[in-house]
Design an enzyme around this catalytic site. Structure first.
Site: not given
Length: 213
Positions: A47, A51, A134
């Site tokens: 993943e 950011r 999640k």
């Protein structure tokens, strides 16, 4: 992609290894050797969080690594979804879930691990047809005991918990019947990435890949 199809695909990604590395990469030059080290260590699902300014380029580079399955984290908007797919992401991860984001992922055929933190979040996703999600932020939301408690009335939902998970507590989550895998950043610490110590990262990945579930 229907929610049911997305859930099947997410479950397949989660089944690849007990840990999905959560990666914040600041230099595109690190992308391929980092992915190669993690995959060699037994962690093929990666993943890459959106950011950093180079995150999409990082996804594109990691997508070239044989044996890897690269996803985009921190998906917040439909624009993020389109950009992530164009970069080569095979799955998405978000801190929460909105109708706009779910609509976009379904339209773009991106299976999404949508973030949940409450029973109501889980029920809302179940109503839409999702059975994999999640749990975030895991430790701040009560950790493994909280996730176990949610699983009692809502056993239909399976989870990839992330947030505050390390080698020390990963087994607490992986032992739960409603946990498919965990997400964590400890397998690729920034100091090792900056130094380019890919062998050390591979060893951390190997250790994480050996966790029982």
């Amino acid at each position: 992609m229907t929610p049911q199809e997305a859930s099947i695909r997410c479950a397949e990604v989660c089944a690849l290894a007990p840990v999905v590395p959560v990666l914040v990469v600041n230099d595109v030059a690190h992308a391929r050797p980092l992915a190669e080290a993690l995959v060699a260590g037994g962690l093929p699902a990666l993943e890459v969080t959106l950011r950093t300014s180079c995150a999409l380029e990082v996804i594109a580079e990691m997508a070239k690594v044989e044996g890897g399955t690269v996803g985009a984290g921190t998906l917040l908007t439909p624009e993020d979804v389109k950009a992530a797919k164009a970069a080569g992401a095979k799955f998405g991860v978000s801190p929460g879930a909105t109708d706009r984001l779910l609509d976009a992922c379904e339209a773009q055929d991106i299976p999404l691990l949508a973030g949940t933190s409450t029973a109501s979040d889980v029920m809302r996703l179940l109503e839409r047809g999702y059975t994999v999600a999640k749990f975030f932020p895991a430790e701040a939301n009560g950790g493994a005991p909280a996730l176990k408690a949610i699983g009692a009335p809502l056993p239909q939902m399976k989870f990839c918990p992330t947030g505050g998970i390390s080698l020390k507590n990963a087994d607490q989550y992986l032992s739960l019947s409603n946990t498919l895998c965990v997400g964590g950043s400890w397998v690729a610490p920034n100091d090792l990435v900056v130094k380019g110590d890919w062998k050390a990262i591979e060893e951390l990945a190997r250790e994480a890949a050996a966790l029982p579930r």
